[in-house]
Design an enzyme around this catalytic site. Sequence first.
Site, mmCIF file in Angstrom:
data_model
loop_
_atom_site.group_PDB
_atom_site.id
_atom_site.type_symbol
_atom_site.label_atom_id
_atom_site.label_comp_id
_atom_site.label_asym_id
_atom_site.label_seq_id
_atom_site.Cartn_x
_atom_site.Cartn_y
_atom_site.Cartn_z
ATOM 1 N N HIS A 240 -1.827 0.070 4.280
ATOM 2 C CA HIS A 240 -2.374 1.415 4.299
ATOM 3 C C HIS A 240 -1.287 2.481 4.232
ATOM 4 O O HIS A 240 -1.566 3.606 3.817
ATOM 5 C CB HIS A 240 -3.205 1.631 5.578
ATOM 6 N N CYS A 241 -0.056 2.153 4.597
ATOM 7 C CA CYS A 241 0.961 3.206 4.760
ATOM 8 C C CYS A 241 1.782 3.482 3.508
ATOM 9 O O CYS A 241 1.741 4.587 2.971
ATOM 10 C CB CYS A 241 1.887 2.841 5.930
#
Length: 419
Positions: A259-260
């Site tokens: 997600h990052c």
Amino acid sequence: MAVDAVIVGLGYVGLPLAQEATRAGRKVLGFDIDEEVVASLNAGVSHVDDLSDDDIAEMLAGGFEATTDESRIAEASTAVICVPTPLSKEGGPDLRAVEAAVAGIARHLTAGMLVVLESTTYPGTTDEVVRPALEAGGLVAGRDFHLAFSPERIDPGNEKFGAKNTPKVVGGHTPACSDAAAEFYGAFVDTVVRAKGTREAETAKLLENTYRHINIALVNEMARFCHELDIDLWDVINAARSKPFGFQAFYPGPGVGGHCIPIDPNYLSHNVRARLGYPFRFVELAQEINSQMPAYVLSRAQDLLNEDAKALRGSTVLLLGVTYKPNIADQRESPAAPLARQLAAKGAVVQFHDPHVERWQSVPDAVKVDDAASAVAEADLTILVQNHREYDVDALAGAARLFFDTRGVSTEGERVSRL
């Protein structure tokens, strides 16, 4: 017993946070809109990689409970928002989950409450989106309640650093808000780092991941020209990292996931374009390079088969490891997915093996194999996409007809190539 904190969002960020607060003797309530998640947690069943069922049982014994009852937010003295912020079609963060969480808290906001946003977003979100929604009922941030931003720094699968021993950045709407946030986290986090304000804390998270994104893009681009120049980039990195100062090792791979790294830098780039009217060129170039890596791996795979007098169309290609990180089940934004789809589009028969994945959600047509050792012997080409600890890479490479290692962990040989 009064509730010390309600954690809004019980995913890979919220649940470890709830665990540490509970361990410190705090009464923690978990709120989530997913009824199945709430029911499973109350039954002692974990749904995230980093917490076992035993961990959940320990939390329940310590007074933790999960609920879908929004009204119970009013019982807590602190509310922490840990909901996802995926990338929107426009390139910025999709704030719908944040807005829904804030609206729920606003309906039950009480005087003296501390509200903390942990969800990653663009600079200004806490002040421009969260604060007005909370103040709509008449209470004023910094006077009637405390408001702060504290970026989540959870690294799924990291066995060394977790919620307790990873320093916690906090930035408040006012100095008193920062004090309240620092006091809250200081009860169960070893180190609290105070930022000047909410915007600085928001930007700190984006800088962390943008730094990684850009440096990964650097070595990914080097991987391409080093291959053409017959230079072993893995040996180059190993030599460079011997310098005890001024260098940090980053490694190439088939793309970036999670997600990052593929998401957060785009929040900053989008914000710069929207507010200032010009591009954040480093981020946009890094995104371009990293997003092209699955296609580059496909090209290299096609070349390897050609050298073996085989066409990609009709060949069986086995992908080892399809999660975005080693040793976890998280498939979010894994580069294995676009690689598999591109292989299939070229006519390859795509198989996969992953000890952590029962069902490959993003590539449902890929054929799952249970025995990696026999599968590599039968596949025309095996690609190591993710190096799980369960893999004896050299043994698998030795049994393969052709083996392409995108992680640089194998011993090169006649039938083995590295990125």
